[in-house]
Motif scaffolding. Structure first.
Motif, short mmCIF file in Angstrom:
data_model
loop_
_atom_site.label_atom_id
_atom_site.label_comp_id
_atom_site.label_asym_id
_atom_site.label_seq_id
_atom_site.Cartn_x
_atom_site.Cartn_y
_atom_site.Cartn_z
N UNK A 80 0.91 -1.27 0.03
CA UNK A 80 -0.12 -0.06 -0.09
C UNK A 80 0.85 1.16 -0.13
N UNK A 81 1.83 1.37 0.75
CA UNK A 81 2.84 2.46 0.95
C UNK A 81 3.42 2.46 -0.37
N UNK A 82 3.96 1.49 -1.02
CA UNK A 82 4.83 1.65 -2.27
C UNK A 82 3.73 2.22 -3.47
N UNK A 83 2.55 1.92 -3.57
CA UNK A 83 1.73 2.14 -4.33
C UNK A 83 1.29 3.76 -4.22
N UNK A 84 1.18 3.94 -2.94
CA UNK A 84 0.92 5.34 -2.47
C UNK A 84 2.00 6.45 -2.90
N UNK A 85 3.29 5.74 -2.67
CA UNK A 85 4.47 6.68 -2.82
C UNK A 85 4.69 6.88 -4.36
N UNK A 86 4.49 5.94 -5.32
CA UNK A 86 4.35 6.24 -6.80
C UNK A 86 3.11 6.92 -7.21
N UNK A 87 2.19 7.44 -6.51
CA UNK A 87 1.22 8.22 -6.87
C UNK A 87 -0.07 7.24 -7.34
N UNK B 11 -6.94 7.36 1.66
CA UNK B 11 -7.52 5.84 1.84
C UNK B 11 -6.39 5.04 2.43
N UNK B 12 -5.05 5.56 2.67
CA UNK B 12 -4.02 4.81 3.37
C UNK B 12 -4.21 4.35 4.56
N UNK B 13 -4.70 5.03 5.45
CA UNK B 13 -4.73 4.56 6.87
C UNK B 13 -5.91 3.63 7.28
N UNK B 14 -6.78 3.63 6.51
CA UNK B 14 -8.01 2.73 6.40
C UNK B 14 -7.43 1.41 5.98
N UNK B 15 -6.66 1.28 4.78
CA UNK B 15 -6.22 0.01 4.42
C UNK B 15 -5.30 -0.44 5.25
N UNK B 16 -4.23 0.14 5.89
CA UNK B 16 -3.12 -0.32 6.76
C UNK B 16 -3.80 -0.67 8.05
N UNK B 17 -4.72 -0.06 8.54
CA UNK B 17 -5.37 -0.25 9.77
C UNK B 17 -6.21 -1.68 9.47
N UNK B 18 -6.77 -2.05 8.55
CA UNK B 18 -7.71 -3.33 8.23
C UNK B 18 -6.80 -4.19 7.94
N UNK B 19 -5.74 -4.05 7.40
CA UNK B 19 -4.59 -5.21 7.26
C UNK B 19 -3.96 -5.81 8.68
N UNK B 20 -3.82 -4.59 9.59
CA UNK B 20 -3.39 -5.12 10.97
C UNK B 20 -4.33 -5.71 11.61
N UNK B 21 -5.53 -5.49 11.38
CA UNK B 21 -6.76 -6.02 12.03
C UNK B 21 -6.93 -7.41 11.62
N UNK B 22 -7.15 -7.41 10.17
CA UNK B 22 -7.36 -8.89 9.61
C UNK B 22 -6.14 -9.86 10.27
N UNK B 23 -4.82 -9.36 10.18
CA UNK B 23 -3.79 -10.11 10.61
C UNK B 23 -3.94 -10.73 12.03
N UNK B 24 -4.24 -9.84 12.84
CA UNK B 24 -4.55 -10.06 14.44
C UNK B 24 -5.58 -10.97 14.51
N UNK B 25 -6.71 -10.63 13.85
CA UNK B 25 -7.90 -11.74 14.08
C UNK B 25 -7.44 -13.14 13.68
N UNK C 2 11.01 -6.18 10.36
CA UNK C 2 9.79 -6.45 9.32
C UNK C 2 8.94 -5.28 9.00
N UNK C 3 9.37 -4.13 9.54
CA UNK C 3 8.66 -2.62 8.98
C UNK C 3 9.55 -2.09 8.01
N UNK C 4 10.90 -2.01 8.41
CA UNK C 4 12.14 -1.36 7.52
C UNK C 4 12.24 -2.06 6.34
N UNK C 5 12.51 -3.33 6.47
CA UNK C 5 12.92 -4.26 5.27
C UNK C 5 11.79 -4.39 4.18
N UNK C 6 10.85 -4.70 4.42
CA UNK C 6 9.77 -4.68 3.63
C UNK C 6 9.31 -3.48 2.96
N UNK C 7 9.20 -2.36 3.60
CA UNK C 7 8.73 -1.01 3.03
C UNK C 7 9.87 -0.61 2.24
N UNK C 8 11.26 -0.77 2.61
CA UNK C 8 12.17 -0.25 1.82
C UNK C 8 12.31 -1.09 0.44
#
Length: 249
Positions: A86-93, A99-113, A224-230
């Motif tokens: 999501x961040x890479x697609x956002x960074x490249x326009x 929409x970015x916060x909603x997507x990331x929050x949903x992803x974190x909730x889905x993984x936790x559930x 697992x934040x720095x590596x994947x995002x970079x």
């Protein structure tokens, strides 16, 4: 109407990430439970005694989950199911800031559930296995782990750009190609960092483990934040430079 549409797309991301983490990390939990004498090792079991055949099965579980969700929800939310994507697609326009916060929050909730669901099904023995939580393998340094995650996420994002984002790509093959590259990543580096490639995929098991009395691995979460995002950012910008897909739109 726009808010309702975003809610539906975010829900698709939540479900997709739930399926990814449930099936992917669930295969790790099952592998550990099947290992002879696993009870002798307290705490996180992710990297103990898993041979190449098991890593192949785990990789295919992640691949099947990702491929299925791409075909199920790709036309609805894009099936990012990964904050780094999501961040890479956002960074490249290619993805709106609103929409970015909603997507990331949903992803974190889905993984936790998904992680809590595994515990609900298997009981506390699932926590004892480590819930598939990713961690550095013995002898792997922090910097090496970040670089490993960056390289493998680079492969993932490059495949996403070339098969799902670039409109010149042959239709219908994105899910299969993306699933295959994830499987290859897991098989090759699973025994190094767990091959997360996805901050949400690591967040879910970490949260469940820490809240339910399992291993506390939060000191490794920056890997697992720095590596994947970079890795995702480099891949997205490099693909745009080499392929120039926007000129073909």
């Amino acid at each position: 109407m726009a808010v309702t549409n975003l809610m539906k797309r975010a829900l698709a991301e939540l479900i997709g990430t739930y399926v990814l983490v449930f099936l992917g990390t669930g295969s790790v939990v099952t592998t550990v439970l099947l290992m002879e004498g696993w009870e002798a090792f307290p705490g996180n079991q992710f990297n103990i005694g898993i041979d190449i055949a098991a890593w192949f099965a785990i990789g295919m579980s992640f691949a099947i989950a990702i491929t299925s969700m791409i075909y199920a929800f790709g036309h609805i939310s894009g099936t990012h199911i990964n904050p780094a994507v999501s961040l890479a697609l956002w960074a490249t326009g290619r993805f709106p800031t609103k929409d970015l916060p909603a997507y990331i929050i949903a992803q974190l909730i889905g993984a936790s559930l998904a992680s809590f669901s595994l515990v609900a099904i298997l009981g506390m023995r699932a926590v004892d296995t480590g819930l598939g939580a990713t961690s550095m393998f013995y002898g792997v340094g922090y910097g090496q782990a970040i670089f490993c995650e960056a390289v493998c996420t680079f492969f993932l994002m490059l495949t996403i750009m070339g098969t799902a984002v670039d409109r010149r790509a042959p239709p219908g093959f994105a899910g299969l190609a993306i699933g295959i590259v994830v499987a290859a990543d897991v098989i090759v580096v699973g025994n190094i960092t767990g091959s997360s490639l996805n901050p949400a995929r690591t967040f879910g098991p970490y949260l469940a483990e820490s809240l339910l009395g399992g291993a506390n691995l939060w000191t490794q979460f920056p890997i697992y934040i720095i590596g994947p995002i970079a890795g995702a950012l480099v891949a997205a910008f490099l693909y745009d430079f080499v392929a120039e897909p926007k000129k073909a739109d």
